[in-house]
Enzyme design. Structure first.
Site, PDB file in Angstrom:
ATOM      1  N   SER A  20      41.058  41.053 -63.662  1.00  0.00           N
ATOM      2  CA  SER A  20      41.978  42.004 -64.297  1.00  0.00           C
ATOM      3  C   SER A  20      41.978  43.270 -63.460  1.00  0.00           C
ATOM      4  O   SER A  20      40.919  43.830 -63.177  1.00  0.00           O
ATOM      5  CB  SER A  20      41.546  42.327 -65.732  1.00  0.00           C
ATOM      6  OG  SER A  20      41.550  41.160 -66.537  1.00  0.00           O
ATOM      7  N   SER A  78      39.200  41.426 -59.322  1.00  0.00           N
ATOM      8  CA  SER A  78      40.574  41.469 -58.828  1.00  0.00           C
ATOM      9  C   SER A  78      40.640  42.133 -57.460  1.00  0.00           C
ATOM     10  O   SER A  78      39.901  43.079 -57.174  1.00  0.00           O
ATOM     11  CB  SER A  78      41.452  42.251 -59.811  1.00  0.00           C
ATOM     12  OG  SER A  78      42.726  42.520 -59.266  1.00  0.00           O
ATOM     13  N   GLN A 109      39.154  37.372 -56.613  1.00  0.00           N
ATOM     14  CA  GLN A 109      40.565  36.982 -56.693  1.00  0.00           C
ATOM     15  C   GLN A 109      41.323  37.598 -55.530  1.00  0.00           C
ATOM     16  O   GLN A 109      41.165  38.778 -55.222  1.00  0.00           O
ATOM     17  CB  GLN A 109      41.161  37.442 -58.021  1.00  0.00           C
ATOM     18  CG  GLN A 109      42.648  37.166 -58.184  1.00  0.00           C
ATOM     19  CD  GLN A 109      43.517  38.289 -57.655  1.00  0.00           C
ATOM     20  OE1 GLN A 109      43.116  39.452 -57.650  1.00  0.00           O
ATOM     21  NE2 GLN A 109      44.701  37.941 -57.166  1.00  0.00           N
ATOM     22  N   TYR A 117      44.997  38.312 -53.458  1.00  0.00           N
ATOM     23  CA  TYR A 117      46.424  38.332 -53.144  1.00  0.00           C
ATOM     24  C   TYR A 117      46.549  38.336 -51.625  1.00  0.00           C
ATOM     25  O   TYR A 117      45.817  39.051 -50.941  1.00  0.00           O
ATOM     26  CB  TYR A 117      47.111  39.587 -53.703  1.00  0.00           C
ATOM     27  CG  TYR A 117      47.266  39.610 -55.199  1.00  0.00           C
ATOM     28  CD1 TYR A 117      48.185  38.791 -55.834  1.00  0.00           C
ATOM     29  CD2 TYR A 117      46.505  40.472 -55.976  1.00  0.00           C
ATOM     30  CE1 TYR A 117      48.337  38.824 -57.211  1.00  0.00           C
ATOM     31  CE2 TYR A 117      46.650  40.514 -57.359  1.00  0.00           C
ATOM     32  CZ  TYR A 117      47.569  39.683 -57.960  1.00  0.00           C
ATOM     33  OH  TYR A 117      47.726  39.708 -59.327  1.00  0.00           O
ATOM     34  N   ARG A 135      58.257  43.148 -65.925  1.00  0.00           N
ATOM     35  CA  ARG A 135      57.483  43.643 -67.059  1.00  0.00           C
ATOM     36  C   ARG A 135      58.160  44.919 -67.553  1.00  0.00           C
ATOM     37  O   ARG A 135      57.997  46.001 -66.982  1.00  0.00           O
ATOM     38  CB  ARG A 135      56.038  43.897 -66.626  1.00  0.00           C
ATOM     39  CG  ARG A 135      55.422  42.650 -66.007  1.00  0.00           C
ATOM     40  CD  ARG A 135      54.111  42.915 -65.310  1.00  0.00           C
ATOM     41  NE  ARG A 135      53.672  41.753 -64.543  1.00  0.00           N
ATOM     42  CZ  ARG A 135      52.578  41.730 -63.793  1.00  0.00           C
ATOM     43  NH1 ARG A 135      51.819  42.808 -63.694  1.00  0.00           N
ATOM     44  NH2 ARG A 135      52.264  40.643 -63.110  1.00  0.00           N
ATOM     45  N   HIS A 140      49.420  33.639 -65.422  1.00  0.00           N
ATOM     46  CA  HIS A 140      49.226  35.058 -65.107  1.00  0.00           C
ATOM     47  C   HIS A 140      49.277  35.912 -66.377  1.00  0.00           C
ATOM     48  O   HIS A 140      49.837  37.007 -66.390  1.00  0.00           O
ATOM     49  CB  HIS A 140      50.290  35.528 -64.106  1.00  0.00           C
ATOM     50  CG  HIS A 140      49.812  36.602 -63.172  1.00  0.00           C
ATOM     51  ND1 HIS A 140      49.622  36.405 -61.828  1.00  0.00           N
ATOM     52  CD2 HIS A 140      49.489  37.895 -63.381  1.00  0.00           C
ATOM     53  CE1 HIS A 140      49.212  37.517 -61.251  1.00  0.00           C
ATOM     54  NE2 HIS A 140      49.122  38.445 -62.184  1.00  0.00           N
ATOM     55  N   GLY A 191      44.397  32.310 -70.295  1.00  0.00           N
ATOM     56  CA  GLY A 191      45.617  32.584 -71.049  1.00  0.00           C
ATOM     57  C   GLY A 191      45.493  32.281 -72.520  1.00  0.00           C
ATOM     58  O   GLY A 191      45.428  31.108 -72.914  1.00  0.00           O
ATOM     59  N   GLY A 192      45.423  33.318 -73.334  1.00  0.00           N
ATOM     60  CA  GLY A 192      45.483  33.150 -74.784  1.00  0.00           C
ATOM     61  C   GLY A 192      44.168  32.851 -75.472  1.00  0.00           C
ATOM     62  O   GLY A 192      44.151  32.687 -76.695  1.00  0.00           O
ATOM     63  N   GLY A 212      40.679  37.427 -70.139  1.00  0.00           N
ATOM     64  CA  GLY A 212      41.126  38.636 -69.474  1.00  0.00           C
ATOM     65  C   GLY A 212      41.299  39.809 -70.418  1.00  0.00           C
ATOM     66  O   GLY A 212      40.491  40.735 -70.439  1.00  0.00           O
TER      67      GLY A 212
END
Length: 443
Positions: free
Chosen positions: A155, A183, A204, A206, A241, A331, A363-364, A385
């Site tokens: 995160s 992150s 993580q 990118y 977003r 994501h 997720g969730g 997260g």
């Protein structure tokens, strides 16, 4: 919380800022007053609570101003019984721009809701009259033994939530005996996180347009003792977003993306929409493809998890290109809206993987029951997260510890009530999904 002092209607958390009222300030923050007029200062909720006296209105000293927490908030903190309750408190405590950044999803936020609701449609088939006096939740992830199949997802920018940010999360994760994923866009560097002491940590990644930056970052993560790379593959562009657009989101000026600070890439420009979207457009490589998974294997010996797989087709390619594992992820519903919930995609990926590599899910996840359901559908573990971010905002390291402990306790109880004494005993036969019900109705 027992206190025998005469209080002035609030508590003080030292090193923090003051909650003045509930009005919305000109920058969109919820009525927070900060030293020197700042509207973006972090709030440290992880230090002991003490009674305070009224503040004078004279000149500002060089010391940070305290944060006054209403008695109601403190009472609610003491009564938290599940991880979801942290979100309400975090919403009251964080500046609007920060809360919205953490909480929101893409466009209509259908997938954001579905990530949670899909779990509620999976039901249990518990077994009875089994000795569950001892429950073993330990597991092994990529050769590393951890205490439970619940890990911390990457995160970004955690110092927006708390002054200790990723350092507090790393300490809480290590204390819980589980894995933390840092992150790329953290507000603490890989070296700073490593400095807090032992712990199993993933990094993580990118992929930037400048591959020399990627090489340097991966090498630094290796040298700092990180054990795996979680390659995010679902972000060639940032999802729309809309909360970030409305808030003109940008990284607060007292913070930087620490891993990129020395490269002069640690800050974001203010824009007319989302500063993060502009940053991604300028830096992240849109040409990223499967061949780059192979390329990463030439610059690091660390295992590579592919984060963002939701289909059987991409599962096959992940295996073909040598991934060490898959994280089924959308994501946090922040990229493409109207994709299925990750728990709804999990079985398709697991079936295609056929045990050739571990499959994880994020997720969730908000309950131990959610963890059990994911394991029953074939996941080797889950990552969380938002619960980490919200608990960090409310109570610092102690909040993250409590979230991890609550989920652990809930998973243990779910296993006991389902007749499972170890993770190996959790099987597909323990749950009923929508697909099962449709199949039975056709018989």
């Amino acid at each position: 919380m027992a206190c025998h002092c005469q209080l002035n209607s609030a508590f003080t958390v030292h090193g923090c800022v003051t909650v003045s009222d509930r009005r919305t300030g000109p920058s969109g923050t919820r009525g927070f007053k900060y030293p020197h007029g700042r509207t973006d200062a972090p709030r440290d909720a992880g230090t002991p609570l003490q009674p305070t006296t009224p503040r004078h209105t004279g000149s500002l000293s060089s010391q940070p101003r305290p944060l006054r927490l209403p008695l109601r908030l403190i009472s609610e903190m003491e009564l938290i019984t599940n991880v979801t309750e942290y979100e309400k408190l975090a919403k009251e405590k964080l500046p609007k721009m920060v809360y919205d950044y953490y909480a929101s999803g893409a466009e209509d936020q259908w997938t954001l809701k579905e990530n949670r609701e899909a779990f509620s449609r999976i039901l249990f088939r518990p077994r009875i009259l089994i000795d569950v006096s001892h429950i073993d939740m330990t597991t092994n992830v990529l050769g590393f033994n951890i205490s439970m199949p619940i890990m911390v997802a990457p995160s970004a920018m955690q110092k927006m939530a708390h002054s200790e940010g990723e350092l507090a999360t790393a300490r809480a994760s290590a204390s819980a005996g589980t894995i933390m994923t840092l992150s790329s866009w953290s507000t603490s560097s890989v070296e700073e996180v490593n400095s807090i002491g032992p712990g199993i940590r993933f990094f993580q990644l990118y992929v930037y347009k400048d591959r020399n930056i990627v090489r340097q970052l991966v090498k630094r993560a290796e040298m700092a003792g990180f054990k795996a790379i979680a390659l995010t593959v679902d972000t060639p562009r940032l999802g729309r977003r809309e909360a970030d657009i409305k808030n003109r989101f940008t990284l607060p000026p007292h913070l930087v993306l620490k891993n990129f600070e020395a490269l002069d890439l640690g800050t974001m420009d203010k824009t007319n929409d989302s500063g993060l979207a502009s940053y991604v457009a300028g830096q992240v490589d849109r040409t990223l493809s499967w061949k780059d998974v192979k390329w990463l294997q030439t610059i690091t010996s660390l295992p590579i998890l592919v984060k963002g797989v939701v289909t059987a087709e991409d599962t096959r390619l992940a295996i073909e290109y040598g991934a060490a594992g898959i994280i089924v992820s959308n994501h946090g519903a922040r990229q493409l809206d109207y994709v299925p919930a990750t728990i709804s995609c999990l079985e398709e990926v697991v079936r295609e993987a056929k045990g050739r590599l571990p499959v994880f899910l994020d997720g969730g996840v908000r309950r131990g029951t959610d963890v059990f359901k994911a394991l029953a559908l074939g996941a080797s573990g889950v990552f969380i997260g938002r619960p980490v971010l919200f608990s960090l905002a409310v109570d610092g390291e102690a909040g993250v510890r409590k979230v991890l402990q609550m989920l652990r306790d809930e998973l243990e109880l779910t296993m006991a009530l389902s007749g499972c004494t170890s993770l190996r005993e959790i099987t597909r036969a323990h749950v009923i999904t929508d697909a099962d019900r449709i199949g039975r109705s056709r018989l």
